[in-house]
Design a protein around this motif. Structure first.
Motif, PDB file in Angstrom:
ATOM      1  N   LYS A 380       0.849  -1.207   0.000  1.00 38.58           N
ATOM      2  CA  LYS A 380       0.000   0.000   0.000  1.00 38.58           C
ATOM      3  C   LYS A 380       0.881   1.252   0.000  1.00 38.58           C
ATOM      4  N   THR A 381       1.949   1.214   0.822  1.00 33.35           N
ATOM      5  CA  THR A 381       2.907   2.323   0.869  1.00 33.35           C
ATOM      6  C   THR A 381       3.582   2.485  -0.482  1.00 33.35           C
ATOM      7  N   PHE A 382       4.043   1.355  -1.049  1.00 32.23           N
ATOM      8  CA  PHE A 382       4.695   1.392  -2.363  1.00 32.23           C
ATOM      9  C   PHE A 382       3.757   1.987  -3.411  1.00 32.23           C
ATOM     10  N   TYR A 383       2.521   1.522  -3.430  1.00 30.47           N
ATOM     11  CA  TYR A 383       1.602   1.913  -4.503  1.00 30.47           C
ATOM     12  C   TYR A 383       1.239   3.396  -4.414  1.00 30.47           C
ATOM     13  N   LYS A 384       1.146   3.881  -3.199  1.00 34.00           N
ATOM     14  CA  LYS A 384       0.843   5.304  -3.014  1.00 34.00           C
ATOM     15  C   LYS A 384       1.966   6.168  -3.606  1.00 34.00           C
ATOM     16  N   GLU A 385       3.212   5.721  -3.433  1.00 29.94           N
ATOM     17  CA  GLU A 385       4.363   6.480  -3.909  1.00 29.94           C
ATOM     18  C   GLU A 385       4.637   6.269  -5.400  1.00 29.94           C
ATOM     19  N   PHE A 386       4.452   5.022  -5.883  1.00 33.10           N
ATOM     20  CA  PHE A 386       4.960   4.685  -7.218  1.00 33.10           C
ATOM     21  C   PHE A 386       3.928   4.065  -8.165  1.00 33.10           C
ATOM     22  N   GLY A 387       2.674   3.957  -7.727  1.00 33.32           N
ATOM     23  CA  GLY A 387       1.653   3.317  -8.565  1.00 33.32           C
ATOM     24  C   GLY A 387       1.517   3.947  -9.936  1.00 33.32           C
ATOM     25  N   ASN A 388       1.503   5.280  -9.995  1.00 31.16           N
ATOM     26  CA  ASN A 388       1.326   5.957 -11.285  1.00 31.16           C
ATOM     27  C   ASN A 388       2.534   5.778 -12.200  1.00 31.16           C
ATOM     28  N   VAL A 389       3.725   5.659 -11.596  1.00 30.67           N
ATOM     29  CA  VAL A 389       4.936   5.425 -12.400  1.00 30.67           C
ATOM     30  C   VAL A 389       4.896   4.013 -12.974  1.00 30.67           C
ATOM     31  N   LEU A 390       4.471   3.065 -12.157  1.00 31.96           N
ATOM     32  CA  LEU A 390       4.368   1.670 -12.600  1.00 31.96           C
ATOM     33  C   LEU A 390       3.447   1.548 -13.812  1.00 31.96           C
ATOM     34  N   LYS A 391       2.364   2.338 -13.822  1.00 33.80           N
ATOM     35  CA  LYS A 391       1.410   2.291 -14.944  1.00 33.80           C
ATOM     36  C   LYS A 391       2.067   2.630 -16.281  1.00 33.80           C
ATOM     37  N   GLU A 392       3.129   3.430 -16.242  1.00 35.64           N
ATOM     38  CA  GLU A 392       3.808   3.799 -17.485  1.00 35.64           C
ATOM     39  C   GLU A 392       4.311   2.566 -18.226  1.00 35.64           C
ATOM     40  N   GLY A 393       4.588   1.501 -17.476  1.00 40.12           N
ATOM     41  CA  GLY A 393       5.057   0.267 -18.089  1.00 40.12           C
ATOM     42  C   GLY A 393       4.031  -0.362 -19.015  1.00 40.12           C
TER      43      GLY A 393
END
Length: 631
Positions: A380-393
């Motif tokens: 949950k912590t990870f996704y809050k910080e980096f979820g939108n960046v991950l979507k770029e993949g």
């Protein structure tokens, strides 16, 4: 002696160091040792790869010298050193545009702000937190002239010629009155062990060694009194952590190494240490941070991956080592199968590097999947910080698109809890095999209230609700997941009975006059006005004609990063003939009221669609006139 003024941004940072960032002052040692290690890394690579440096002796070491009488702390290295131009560029000017982001991202929280120092490459200036005068003597390897750089942090610095044996850099800090703690050997050693234990070069310091008294054979008389000797000893392990077997490394050591390479006192969420042997030999150590670096969304972001070849540092500035959607990673890649003089161009097309990159990406995605299932709070912590960046993949890593989709957390229509795509498809109609989604730059609550979802609510069909700006760009390009199709709600088609088709035709004829009148009033701001039976509670909704050539061109330009220059076509305004408001408009003879209502309804539909109004004052004036007539 030449006197120079600091660049404006450097001056601002100096002022912050001296007057504000006091919560974690010890990091100045971490930063200066890190800089010294970088200077040794650079020289090591040049000695091995550049003919110009072949004759230079590489004898790597970092020395820390405490002088309690003079109240000075010195950190020196035998690295690449600097000439006058380097001093101007590195210690007087901040060339990295990331520094501007550093200033922009200051929060006022001293601990958080001090964590930014290393991230933006401004670590040298941290010494002014504890020193009121700093002297840097340096000589570049292969050159004859040494230089002395001096500053009291008052907005200016001086550079003069100096003499120095050998090459490297020596930084002498004249400590402020209340900074005596940094003259204590045990304090220095504890900081080195905390932040710099695994810097791959030895760090030496003088330490007092107690020599016990020598007694006679009977142990009664003292032949030699006890004494204290000064001994120059190594105070760090100086082994590249990633080269050690995992079984020999403690969690604390992993965390300490992270703090030195990430310039952060925050603990990482996870790390992956992998050694591959066989046709290709390499070692990777990757960390997933718990906090996003401040330059995460900047084009000139600093990559967090260092490349070594057989333990020789090559680069920490190559963005192609890992895909951009994993740019939050911090860590090391060390390979035995690349040439030492590898260029950036070779790196980008090298088969060995591509294999390392592909295997590393799979490893990281696998670790994230494991975290999501076994440590949901951390994820949950990870996704809050980096979820939108991950979507770029989803856009630029087609080979791993399915894995990335499975790592995403979605809001959805039928619940307030987030879901995964694997969970979501369990409730999808197995005959149609369509996953419906809605996108928009607005709140989740606003999107859930969109008129476009009314036909889904009436049929109790769940919909993914994607409310981030990145979703509107990326998800139109994601067309499938396994055997399921991803379909935007505006493109969803449901089977109609003959009776329903007949009803639509009759309503269209009945409201033909009103739709034509509204189109005439709104002119070019809408492509057309049509009736629809998809709406239940809302009077109007917007629809885009995706077969329109200008729409397709706008989408194509947007994908190429040029969307701002190509406007999308005007929308279709859909009206709900069963809504009381639309019925009353059909029966109204007040042309002014119909005109005002047409504009207000279009603006209402735009607001539901997450758009900004072209003329808010006009919207309010028309709304007030309608309310006045209704009262």
């Amino acid at each position: 002696m030449a006197k120079h003024q600091f660049q404006t941004e450097a001056n601002q940072i100096l002022h912050l160091m001296i007057h504000s960032l006091y919560s974690n002052k010890e990091i100045f040692i971490r930063e200066l040792v890190s800089n010294a290690s970088d200077a040794l890394d650079k020289l090591n690579m040049l000695v091995l790869t550049d003919e110009k440096y072949k004759g230079i002796t590489f004898n790597p070491r970092i020395d820390i010298v405490v002088n309690k009488e003079a109240k000075t702390l010195t950190i020196k290295d035998t690295g690449i050193g600097m000439n006058e131009e380097d001093l101007m560029n590195n210690l007087g000017t901040i060339a990295k545009s990331g520094t501007k982001a550093f200033l922009e991202n200051l929060t006022g929280d001293q601990k958080e702000d001090s964590n930014l120092i290393g991230q933006f490459g401004v670590g040298f200036y941290a010494c002014f937190m504890v020193a009121d005068k700093v002297e840097v003597t340096t000589k570049k390897a292969g050159e004859e002239q040494a230089y002395l750089w001096t500053s009291t942090g008052d907005g200016s610095f001086e550079i003069e010629n100096a003499t120095m044996e050998g090459h490297g850099t020596q930084i002498v800090m004249h400590l402020k009155e209340d900074e005596d703690e940094f003259l204590e050997e045990y304090r220095i050693e504890s900081i080195i062990k905390k932040y710099s234990n695994h810097i791959p070069f030895p760090i030496f310091m003088d330490k007092e060694k107690h020599i016990p008294a020598v007694m006679d054979d009977e142990g009664k008389e003292e032949k030699e009194p006890a004494r204290t000797e000064i001994e120059n000893v190594q105070i760090n392990r100086a082994n590249a952590l990633w080269t050690l077997p995992k079984s020999e490394i403690t969690d604390e050591e992993y965390k300490d190494f992270y703090s030195s390479i990430a310039h952060s006192s925050e603990e990482p969420l996870a790390w992956m240490h992998n050694k591959a042997e066989g046709a290709i030999e390499y070692t990777t150590l990757f960390y997933i941070p718990s906090k996003a670096p401040m330059d995460l969304y900047r084009v000139d972001y600093q990559t967090g991956i260092k490349l070594y070849i057989n333990r020789v540092f090559i680069t920490d500035d190559e963005k192609d080592l890992m895909p951009t959607y994993l740019r939050f990673l911090r860590g090391v890649i060390d390979s035995k199968d690349l040439p030492l003089n590898v260029s950036r161009e070779i790196l980008q097309s090298n088969a060995v590097m591509n294999k390392i990159k592909n295997a590393s990406v799979k490893k990281v995605l696998s670790e994230l999947a494991k975290m999501m299932k076994k440590r949901p709070e951390d994820y949950k912590t990870f996704y809050k910080e980096f979820g939108n960046v991950l979507k770029e993949g989803l856009y630029n890593d087609f080979a791993n698109r399915e894995k990335i989709l499975e790592l995403l957390q979605f809001n959805h229509l039928n619940s307030d809890e987030v879901t995964t795509i694997e969970e979501f498809v369990k409730n999808v109609d197995e005959e149609k095999k369509e996953i419906y989604y809605i996108t928009g730059k607005s709140s989740v609550e606003m999107l859930k209230s969109s008129p476009l979802l009314e036909k889904f609510k009436s049929r109790n069909i769940d919909v993914l609700v994607l409310n981030e700006e990145v979703d509107t760009i990326i998800f139109p390009m994601v067309t499938e997941y396994k055997e399921y199709k991803l379909v935007h709600v505006s493109d969803a088609k449901f089977e109609e009975s003959e009776e329903e088709k007949k009803e639509v035709e009759e309503l269209s004829k009945t409201y033909e006059g009103l739709t034509k009148e509204i189109k005439d009033i709104l002119g070019e701001s809408v492509k057309s006005v049509e009736t629809t039976t998809d709406l239940v509670e809302s009077p109007v909704a917007l629809k885009i004609d995706k077969e329109d050539p200008s729409y397709m061109m706008a989408q194509m330009m947007k994908q190429m990063g040029q969307g701002g220059d190509t406007p999308e076509p005007a929308p279709i305004l859909q009206i709900n003939p069963k809504h009381e408001l639309i019925e009353k408009l059909k029966n109204s003879a007040d042309q002014n009221l119909i005109a005002d209502a047409a504009h207000v309804l279009l603006d209402q539909a735009k607001l539901f669609d997450g758009q900004e109004l072209d003329d808010t004052a006009d919207f309010i004036a028309r709304l007030n006139r309608i309310i006045t007539k209704a009262i």
